[in-house]
Design a protein around this motif. Structure first.
Motif, PDB file in Angstrom:
ATOM      1  N   THR A 294       0.835  -1.201   0.000  1.00 19.32           N
ATOM      2  CA  THR A 294       0.000   0.000   0.000  1.00 19.32           C
ATOM      3  C   THR A 294       0.872   1.254   0.000  1.00 19.32           C
ATOM      4  O   THR A 294       2.070   1.186   0.342  1.00 19.32           O
ATOM      5  N   PRO A 295       0.299   2.429  -0.363  1.00 18.64           N
ATOM      6  CA  PRO A 295       1.071   3.670  -0.329  1.00 18.64           C
ATOM      7  C   PRO A 295       1.699   3.957   1.031  1.00 18.64           C
ATOM      8  O   PRO A 295       2.850   4.389   1.105  1.00 18.64           O
ATOM      9  N   LEU A 296       0.979   3.688   2.119  1.00 16.72           N
ATOM     10  CA  LEU A 296       1.542   3.947   3.443  1.00 16.72           C
ATOM     11  C   LEU A 296       2.678   2.976   3.773  1.00 16.72           C
ATOM     12  O   LEU A 296       3.652   3.336   4.452  1.00 16.72           O
ATOM     13  N   GLN A 297       2.574   1.745   3.256  1.00 23.73           N
ATOM     14  CA  GLN A 297       3.679   0.792   3.450  1.00 23.73           C
ATOM     15  C   GLN A 297       4.916   1.245   2.688  1.00 23.73           C
ATOM     16  O   GLN A 297       6.049   1.054   3.150  1.00 23.73           O
ATOM     17  N   MET A 298       4.715   1.838   1.506  1.00 24.93           N
ATOM     18  CA  MET A 298       5.851   2.385   0.749  1.00 24.93           C
ATOM     19  C   MET A 298       6.540   3.490   1.541  1.00 24.93           C
ATOM     20  O   MET A 298       7.781   3.578   1.592  1.00 24.93           O
ATOM     21  N   CYS A 299       5.733   4.353   2.185  1.00 20.81           N
ATOM     22  CA  CYS A 299       6.305   5.429   2.989  1.00 20.81           C
ATOM     23  C   CYS A 299       7.122   4.862   4.145  1.00 20.81           C
ATOM     24  O   CYS A 299       8.234   5.336   4.434  1.00 20.81           O
ATOM     25  N   ALA A 300       6.564   3.843   4.808  1.00 13.53           N
ATOM     26  CA  ALA A 300       7.270   3.243   5.937  1.00 13.53           C
ATOM     27  C   ALA A 300       8.593   2.625   5.479  1.00 13.53           C
ATOM     28  O   ALA A 300       9.620   2.736   6.175  1.00 13.53           O
ATOM     29  N   TRP A 301       8.574   1.987   4.306  1.00  7.81           N
ATOM     30  CA  TRP A 301       9.809   1.373   3.777  1.00  7.81           C
ATOM     31  C   TRP A 301      10.861   2.442   3.494  1.00  7.81           C
ATOM     32  O   TRP A 301      12.034   2.300   3.854  1.00  7.81           O
ATOM     33  N   LEU A 302      10.444   3.542   2.858  1.00  6.84           N
ATOM     34  CA  LEU A 302      11.382   4.610   2.519  1.00  6.84           C
ATOM     35  C   LEU A 302      11.942   5.253   3.783  1.00  6.84           C
ATOM     36  O   LEU A 302      13.151   5.549   3.861  1.00  6.84           O
ATOM     37  N   GLN A 303      11.097   5.452   4.793  1.00  4.91           N
ATOM     38  CA  GLN A 303      11.581   6.024   6.037  1.00  4.91           C
ATOM     39  C   GLN A 303      12.599   5.094   6.707  1.00  4.91           C
ATOM     40  O   GLN A 303      13.604   5.541   7.275  1.00  4.91           O
TER      41      GLN A 303
END
Length: 365
Positions: A294-303
Motif C-alpha cells: 500500500t502507499p503507506l507501506q511504501m512510505c514506511a519502507w522509505l523512512q
C-alpha cells in the motif's frame, strides 16, 4: 401576425390510443373569434390573427395548460393536459389533449361535461409565460355552468368501434357567437356524478401528496449524501495534515541524526506525502507469490531506508591534526556549508565533495 390556416394533416383530430383506452378526441374547440364577455363582466374582442398568435405562443414545455372542471383559481385538480393548440379550418381555437384521466374521459364521453370554456392569461398578467401575448391558462369543462363563449361544437364520439379513432362532429354553422340567454343552464349534476367527481379530486390530491413526499425524500437523501461527502473530505484533510506533521517530524529527526541534509528536508517531506496520497497499491511477484504494498507501506519502507543510512553529516570532535578545519557548521545554512565544502575540496584536490562535506561539518566542541 398574418392569419394562415394550418394544413389539413396538422388539423386532423388525434387518434384514440391503440389499446382502446378511454381518451378525449382531438381537435376540441375551446374559443372562437369575436367579442366575448369574461366572468368579471368585461368584454374583449379577438380576431382570427390573435387566435393564431395564441396558438403559436403555446408551448407545453414552457407552461402546460391543464384540463379542469370549472374555473379553479389554482388550476387544480388537473384531469389531463393540453398537448397542442391550433386554429382549425373553421377558424376556431382547438386543442389536442393527452394524459387524460380515464374516469374523467368516460364522464365526458357520457355527456356529463358538454361545454368548454377557455381561461387565458392577458398579455400584461404577471404570471404570463409569454409577456405581451395572450396565453392559454387552462381548459374548463362545464356541467351546470354555461360557457362564456357560445356556439362551440359539442364533443361527439364515433360509435362504430370503441377502438377506432374518435372524431369531432361539426354540427353548428360558423358565425357570430350567439347571445347567452339569462336562463340558460345545464341540468344539475346527479349525486352519482358528484361522487365520481369527488373521487377524482381525492385521487388527484393523493397523487399530489405522494409526489410531494417523493420530492421531500429525494431532498433528504441529497442532503444526507452532501453531509457524508463533507465528512469524508474533512476526515481526509485531517489525515493528510497529521501525515504531513509526522513526515516533518521524521525529517527533522533525520537531520538531527546527520542522515539528512537540511536542504533536503522539504524534498523528503514532499516525497513521502506524494507516496502516501497514492490511491492504488503496488503489486509485484516473487516466484509464485504476488505481494501488494500500500502507499503507506511504501512510505514506511522509505523512512526505514533513510533511517538506516550512515550519517552524511558528523557533529563531533575532530582529532587534532594539521587538517582540522576552523569552520563551525553549527547554525550555518546549507549554502554556507556547501561553500565551505567546496573551499576545502579546492585546498585538497584529491578529496571528493562528499568527503569534503564530511570534513567541514565536523567541529571542535
Amino acid at each position: 401576425m398574418a392569419s394562415q390556416a394550418p394544413t389539413a394533416p396538422a388539423n386532423a383530430p388525434a387518434a384514440a390510443p391503440a389499446d382502446g383506452a378511454a381518451a378525449l378526441p382531438g381537435g376540441i374547440e375551446i374559443f372562437r373569434a369575436g367579442t366575448h364577455r369574461d366572468d368579471a363582466g368585461n368584454t374583449h374582442t379577438f380576431t382570427r390573427a390573435q387566435l393564431q398568435e395564441l396558438a403559436d405562443s403555446y408551448n407545453a414545455a414552457l407552461r402546460e395548460a391543464p384540463l379542469t372542471v370549472g374555473h379553479p383559481k389554482d388550476n387544480l385538480p388537473a384531469y389531463g393536459w393540453v398537448q397542442r393548440v391550433f386554429v382549425n379550418e373553421a377558424g376556431n381555437l382547438a386543442v389536442d389533449a393527452h394524459q387524460v384521466d380515464a374516469a374523467f374521459a368516460e364522464m365526458v364521453k357520457a355527456g356529463r361535461f358538454k361545454k368548454r370554456s377557455a381561461s387565458l392569461y392577458p398579455p400584461t398578467a404577471p404570471h404570463n409565460p409569454t409577456p405581451g401575448k395572450w396565453y392559454l391558462r387552462h381548459v374548463a369543462f362545464l356541467g351546470a355552468q354555461p360557457p362564456a363563449v357560445a356556439g362551440l361544437k359539442d364533443i361527439s364520439y364515433s360509435v362504430a368501434d370503441a377502438a377506432e379513432a374518435v372524431t369531432l362532429d361539426f354540427s353548428e354553422a360558423a358565425g357570430a357567437p350567439a347571445p347567452i340567454p339569462a336562463q340558460t343552464q345545464e341540468p344539475p349534476m346527479s349525486d352519482t356524478d358528484k361522487a365520481e367527481l369527488e373521487k377524482l379530486r381525492a385521487e388527484a390530491k393523493a397523487s399530489q401528496d405522494a409526489t410531494a413526499k417523493l420530492q421531500a425524500d429525494l431532498q433528504a437523501a441529497n442532503d444526507a449524501h452532501a453531509a457524508a461527502q463533507a465528512q469524508v473530505k474533512s476526515f481526509a484533510e485531517k489525515a493528510a495534515a497529521e501525515r504531513r506533521a509526522s513526515f516533518v517530524s521524521f525529517a527533522e529527526a533525520e537531520i538531527k541524526a546527520g542522515r539528512l541534509l537540511p536542504k533536503d528536508k522539504n524534498l523528503a517531506v514532499a516525497t513521502l506525502e506524494t507516496l502516501a496520497a497514492g490511491e492504488q497499491a503496488l503489486s509485484f511477484s516473487e516466484g509464485a507469490t504476488t505481494t501488494q504494498v500500500t502507499p503507506l507501506q511504501m512510505c514506511a519502507w522509505l523512512q526505514g531506508q533513510m533511517s538506516s543510512r550512515t550519517a552524511v553529516v558528523q557533529f563531533g570532535e575532530l582529532a587534532g591534526g594539521a587538517d582540522a578545519p576552523a569552520f563551525d557548521a553549527r547554525g550555518k545554512s546549507d549554502e554556507d556549508i556547501d561553500q565551505a565544502a567546496r573551499r576545502y575540496q579546492a585546498e585538497h584536490p584529491s578529496v571528493s565533495y562528499a568527503e569534503a562535506l564530511t570534513q567541514v561539518t565536523r567541529f571542535t566542541a
